[in-house]
Enzyme design. Structure first.
Site, PDB file in Angstrom:
ATOM      1  CG  ASN A   7      -6.494  -0.929   1.154  1.00  0.00           C
ATOM      2  OD1 ASN A   7      -5.942  -0.417   0.360  1.00  0.00           O
ATOM      3  ND2 ASN A   7      -5.897  -1.478   2.454  1.00  0.00           N
ATOM      4  CB  CYS A  15      -0.902   0.103   1.224  1.00  0.00           C
ATOM      5  SG  CYS A  15      -2.047  -1.411   1.139  1.00  0.00           S
ATOM      6  CG  HIS A  65      -3.469   3.361   2.357  1.00  0.00           C
ATOM      7  ND1 HIS A  65      -3.844   3.036   1.215  1.00  0.00           N
ATOM      8  CD2 HIS A  65      -3.311   2.241   3.090  1.00  0.00           C
ATOM      9  CE1 HIS A  65      -3.949   1.915   1.086  1.00  0.00           C
ATOM     10  NE2 HIS A  65      -3.903   1.199   2.345  1.00  0.00           N
TER      11      HIS A  65
HETATM   12  O1  UT7 Z   1      -3.791  -1.448   3.834  1.00  0.00           O
HETATM   13  C1  UT7 Z   1      -2.743  -2.094   4.684  1.00  0.00           C
HETATM   14  C2  UT7 Z   1      -3.343  -1.499   5.956  1.00  0.00           C
HETATM   15  N1  UT7 Z   1      -4.358  -2.247   6.323  1.00  0.00           N
HETATM   16  C3  UT7 Z   1      -5.019  -1.647   7.287  1.00  0.00           C
HETATM   17  O2  UT7 Z   1      -4.415  -0.776   8.103  1.00  0.00           O
HETATM   18  C4  UT7 Z   1      -6.316  -2.486   7.775  1.00  0.00           C
HETATM   19  C5  UT7 Z   1      -6.243  -2.773   9.249  1.00  0.00           C
HETATM   20  N2  UT7 Z   1      -7.286  -3.299   9.914  1.00  0.00           N
HETATM   21  C6  UT7 Z   1      -8.616  -3.035   9.690  1.00  0.00           C
HETATM   22  O3  UT7 Z   1      -9.123  -2.084   9.080  1.00  0.00           O
HETATM   23  C7  UT7 Z   1      -9.493  -3.591  10.937  1.00  0.00           C
HETATM   24  O4  UT7 Z   1      -8.755  -4.199  11.752  1.00  0.00           O
HETATM   25  C8  UT7 Z   1     -10.570  -4.437  10.398  1.00  0.00           C
HETATM   26  C9  UT7 Z   1     -11.846  -3.722   9.499  1.00  0.00           C
HETATM   27  C10 UT7 Z   1     -10.183  -5.586   9.208  1.00  0.00           C
HETATM   28  C11 UT7 Z   1     -11.367  -5.230  11.150  1.00  0.00           C
HETATM   29  O5  UT7 Z   1     -11.930  -4.353  12.305  1.00  0.00           O
HETATM   30  P1  UT7 Z   1     -11.665  -4.690  13.865  1.00  0.00           P
HETATM   31  O6  UT7 Z   1     -12.433  -3.551  14.671  1.00  0.00           O
HETATM   32  O7  UT7 Z   1     -10.034  -4.691  14.068  1.00  0.00           O
HETATM   33  O8  UT7 Z   1     -12.049  -6.062  14.230  1.00  0.00           O
HETATM   34  P2  UT7 Z   1     -11.471  -7.496  14.911  1.00  0.00           P
HETATM   35  O9  UT7 Z   1     -10.586  -8.054  13.627  1.00  0.00           O
HETATM   36  O10 UT7 Z   1     -10.894  -6.973  16.205  1.00  0.00           O
HETATM   37  O11 UT7 Z   1     -13.066  -8.178  14.921  1.00  0.00           O
HETATM   38  C12 UT7 Z   1     -13.942  -7.934  15.857  1.00  0.00           C
HETATM   39  C13 UT7 Z   1     -15.079  -8.795  15.536  1.00  0.00           C
HETATM   40  C14 UT7 Z   1     -14.597 -10.189  15.604  1.00  0.00           C
HETATM   41  O12 UT7 Z   1     -15.513 -11.141  16.129  1.00  0.00           O
HETATM   42  P3  UT7 Z   1     -15.464 -11.570  17.551  1.00  0.00           P
HETATM   43  O13 UT7 Z   1     -14.171 -12.524  17.552  1.00  0.00           O
HETATM   44  O14 UT7 Z   1     -15.402 -10.474  18.319  1.00  0.00           O
HETATM   45  O15 UT7 Z   1     -16.663 -12.434  17.760  1.00  0.00           O
HETATM   46  C15 UT7 Z   1     -14.507 -10.674  13.917  1.00  0.00           C
HETATM   47  O16 UT7 Z   1     -14.841 -12.061  13.629  1.00  0.00           O
HETATM   48  O17 UT7 Z   1     -15.741  -8.649  14.362  1.00  0.00           O
HETATM   49  C16 UT7 Z   1     -15.677  -9.851  13.643  1.00  0.00           C
HETATM   50  N3  UT7 Z   1     -15.753  -9.559  11.921  1.00  0.00           N
HETATM   51  C17 UT7 Z   1     -16.770  -9.255  11.339  1.00  0.00           C
HETATM   52  N4  UT7 Z   1     -18.046  -9.201  11.838  1.00  0.00           N
HETATM   53  C18 UT7 Z   1     -18.778  -8.846  10.663  1.00  0.00           C
HETATM   54  C19 UT7 Z   1     -14.537  -9.300  11.157  1.00  0.00           C
HETATM   55  N5  UT7 Z   1     -14.870  -9.051   9.975  1.00  0.00           N
HETATM   56  C20 UT7 Z   1     -16.109  -9.087  10.086  1.00  0.00           C
HETATM   57  C21 UT7 Z   1     -17.124  -8.821   9.169  1.00  0.00           C
HETATM   58  N6  UT7 Z   1     -18.659  -8.460   9.547  1.00  0.00           N
HETATM   59  N7  UT7 Z   1     -16.716  -8.264   7.903  1.00  0.00           N
END
Ligand code: UT7
Length: 326
Positions: free
Chosen positions: A283, A113, A253
């Protein structure tokens, strides 16, 4: 003093729009979760017939037109991509042929990225040293082809597109004031596409293991990204002796709206000084910053004399910034 100046910008996104509602039908997610956690409402998906060089070509043509140059005027083409047409030849060489840029050397740059700003860094250095005069830098990605459409934690994030700029030397104060690039390979496993290279060449096994899809430890990546980008933005302004209040526009980004808001908050920057198109495109990796830059120019969000800060963070890990006096 010679520095590099942007004389034309261009971008291209495929026609096909994939909305959150459509993704709701593929995996267990919801439009409200995606919007709340990422800021993304929809993204673009390349047609089956389009590879990275096709997207790059459209963006490059638009940048050439705005720079009032012909392809043969270019002496260097850098394509930042992690989803190039094929391992070799480079996407940059394929683009060179499509453009008919017969006087240009061409190579790809892989910094995920951060690739486009890495490309600006290289091009800017080449121009400052006098080695090249007219450089095309493109960020182009077809991430949809490497997305695991069954993995709800990643498939909601990515989209396809390309953005381009053309640089030339200037002796004026306007231009790229500074570029900064950084990496930390110790955190390579946070975001990667493990299959298809010499580590795990394509085989039945690598396909069954889904190694040809993007893997991301989202939450860990998120935390490192917030910390790194906040510091990077502050540091870049400090290196240029520029008070954040003087910044006209931050073009970050477009990975996650919450990451972008955290950077703006740290700089004390109101959100109307931050360019956002994440809601439309998600993204797009190396394409994200140059698409946003081109749209900011098209929307008259940047005027002559403005200070514009670009920054990005991605796989590698890599991160990079550029301060431009427009
Ligand atoms: O381009 C390179 C740089 N990229 C980035 O910087 C991206 C960085 N990461 C992110 O943008 C975020 O971490 C995400 C959007 C990918 C995820 O958001 P988060 O707030 O960090 O969620 P998480 O991974 O901590 O997951 C929280 C919960 C989990 O469920 P439990 O374990 O709490 O029951 C996941 O399974 O959200 C769940 N989850 C979803 N739920 C509904 C993960 N993806 C989804 C989804 N829909 N699409």
């Amino acid at each position: 003093m010679i520095r590099a100046r942007i004389i034309g910008t261009g971008s291209y996104v495929p026609d096909r729009v994939l909305t959150n509602r459509e993704i709701e039908k593929k995996v267990d997610t919801s439009d409200s979760w995606i919007v709340e956690r990422t800021g993304i409402k929809e993204r673009r998906i390349a047609a089956d017939t389009q590879a990275a060089s096709d997207l790059a070509y459209e963006a490059a043509l638009s940048a050439l037109k705005k720079a009032r140059l012909k392809a043969k005027d270019l002496d260097l083409i850098i394509v930042a991509t992690v989803t190039g047409d094929m391992p070799f030849p480079s996407t940059a060489c394929l683009l060179q042929a499509k453009l008919g840029a017969k006087n240009a050397a061409a190579f790809d740059l892989g910094a995920a990225c951060s690739g486009f700003i890495y490309g600006l860094h290289v091009a800017s250095g080449m121009i400052r040293s006098g080695m090249h005069q007219r450089v095309l830098v493109v960020g182009a990605e077809v991430l949809s082809r490497f997305t695991d459409w069954q993995d709800r934690s990643t498939c909601i994030l990515f989209g396809d597109g390309a953005g381009a700029v053309i640089l030339e030397p200037t002796r004026e104060k306007h231009g790229i004031w500074s570029t900064h690039i950084y990496s930390d390979g110790n955190l390579a496993d946070l975001i990667m596409l493990p299959g298809g290279g010499s580590h795990a060449a394509c085989s039945r096994e690598t396909i069954l293991k889904k190694l040809h899809h993007i893997k991301m430890k989202g939450n860990e990546t998120f935390r490192v990204a917030v910390r790194t980008l906040e510091e990077l933005a502050e540091d870049t302004l400090a290196k240029n002796d520029l008070d954040p209040a003087k910044l006209s526009l931050l073009i970050p980004h477009q990975a996650n709206l919450r990451i972008i808001q955290a950077t703006a908050k740290r700089l004390g920057l109101p959100m109307d000084k931050v360019f956002l198109n994440i809601q439309k495109y998600g993204n797009t990796s190396a394409a994200s910053v140059p698409i946003a830059l081109d749209e900011a120019v098209a929307e008259d969000r940047i005027k002559g004399g403005d200070y514009v800060l670009l920054e990005a963070f991605g796989g590698g890990l890599t991160w990079a910034s550029a301060l431009i006096r427009w």
